[in-house]
Design an enzyme around this catalytic site. Structure first.
Site, PDB file in Angstrom:
ATOM      1  N   ASN A  89     -12.854  -3.371   2.267  1.00 12.76           N
ATOM      2  CA  ASN A  89     -13.849  -2.312   2.363  1.00 12.76           C
ATOM      3  C   ASN A  89     -14.802  -2.411   1.175  1.00 12.76           C
ATOM      4  OD1 ASN A  89     -12.711  -1.101   4.694  1.00 12.76           O
ATOM      5  ND2 ASN A  89     -11.148  -0.131   3.430  1.00 12.76           N
ATOM      6  N   HIS A 113      -6.930  -5.764   2.089  1.00  6.58           N
ATOM      7  CA  HIS A 113      -5.786  -5.223   2.827  1.00  6.58           C
ATOM      8  C   HIS A 113      -5.263  -6.320   3.740  1.00  6.58           C
ATOM      9  CE1 HIS A 113      -6.709  -0.807   2.145  1.00  6.58           C
ATOM     10  NE2 HIS A 113      -7.907  -1.320   1.911  1.00  6.58           N
ATOM     11  N   HIS A 134     -10.008  -5.255  -3.503  1.00  4.70           N
ATOM     12  CA  HIS A 134      -8.697  -5.445  -2.875  1.00  4.70           C
ATOM     13  C   HIS A 134      -8.903  -5.866  -1.439  1.00  4.70           C
ATOM     14  CE1 HIS A 134      -9.914  -1.217  -2.731  1.00  4.70           C
ATOM     15  NE2 HIS A 134      -9.322  -1.115  -1.563  1.00  4.70           N
ATOM     16  N   GLU A 159     -12.402   3.183  -1.489  1.00 10.29           N
ATOM     17  CA  GLU A 159     -12.004   4.319  -2.327  1.00 10.29           C
ATOM     18  C   GLU A 159     -11.569   3.912  -3.732  1.00 10.29           C
ATOM     19  OE1 GLU A 159      -9.099   6.195   0.277  1.00 10.29           O
ATOM     20  OE2 GLU A 159     -10.602   7.707   0.802  1.00 10.29           O
ATOM     21  N   VAL A 160     -11.078   2.701  -3.889  1.00  3.80           N
ATOM     22  CA  VAL A 160     -10.621   2.258  -5.217  1.00  3.80           C
ATOM     23  C   VAL A 160     -11.586   1.178  -5.715  1.00  3.80           C
ATOM     24  CG1 VAL A 160      -8.755   1.202  -6.532  1.00  3.80           C
ATOM     25  CG2 VAL A 160      -8.220   2.805  -4.672  1.00  3.80           C
ATOM     26  N   ASP A 213       0.852  -1.186   0.000  1.00  2.00           N
ATOM     27  CA  ASP A 213       0.000   0.000   0.000  1.00  2.00           C
ATOM     28  C   ASP A 213       0.893   1.242   0.000  1.00  2.00           C
ATOM     29  OD1 ASP A 213      -3.205   0.531   0.919  1.00  2.00           O
ATOM     30  OD2 ASP A 213      -1.802   2.212   1.099  1.00  2.00           O
ATOM     31  N   ILE A 214       0.503   2.236  -0.779  1.00  2.00           N
ATOM     32  CA  ILE A 214       1.301   3.451  -0.923  1.00  2.00           C
ATOM     33  C   ILE A 214       1.279   4.305   0.352  1.00  2.00           C
ATOM     34  CG2 ILE A 214      -0.486   5.018  -1.832  1.00  2.00           C
ATOM     35  CD1 ILE A 214       1.547   5.750  -4.057  1.00  2.00           C
TER      36      ILE A 214
END
Ligand code: AMP
Length: 125
Positions: free
Chosen positions: A97, A112, A110, A105-106, A39-40
């Site tokens: 999420n 995490h 995904h 948000e994306v 993760d960025i």
């Protein structure tokens, strides 16, 4: 802004661009079904995102539409990443999420994967 979990897949989302190699990532693992990368904006010493290679908006989309091989490949891929990071013995947390209340948000599914320290209670209080 959070993702509408019922919206059609947007192939210009940032994870679609990472999958196509148009944007770089710090890759941790790749196989036929998944890509895993750091993760960025890490929230723990280990914070990796595991994404399926197929075009799925969310866990809802994926669980309803992916075929059995994609689902098995994704679940096995998440477990594999935790193992190669050495997180099984100390433990780790998975989080997906979904939609507005989930604060997604994306708009590409995904999971995490958090680890590397005690992670505290499940939700902020
Ligand atoms: P979510 O709220 O579950 O949709 O989380 C999206 C996550 O993607 C956040 O933790 C971001 O830090 C992460 N993220 C966004 N852009 C990138 C990127 N280019 N590379 C890696 N992680 C990213």
């Amino acid at each position: 802004m959070s993702v509408d979990p019922k919206a059609p897949y947007d192939n210009q989302n940032i994870f679609a661009k990472i999958l196509r190699g148009e944007i770089p990532c710090n890759k941790m693992h790749e196989d036929d079904h998944v890509l895993a990368f750091e993760d960025i904006n890490p929230q723990a010493p280990n914070h990796v995102l595991v994404i399926p290679k197929g075009a799925y908006v969310s866990w809802d989309d994926f669980s309803a539409k992916a075929d059995d091989a994609e689902i098995a490949g994704f679940i096995r891929g998440v477990g594999h990443v935790a193992r190669i990071l050495g997180l099984v013995e100390p433990g780790y947390r998975l989080l997906a999420n979904v939609g507005h209340h989930g604060h997604q948000e994306v708009p590409h599914l995904h999971v995490h994967l958090f680890g590397g320290q005690p992670l505290g209670p499940m939700l902020a209080r």
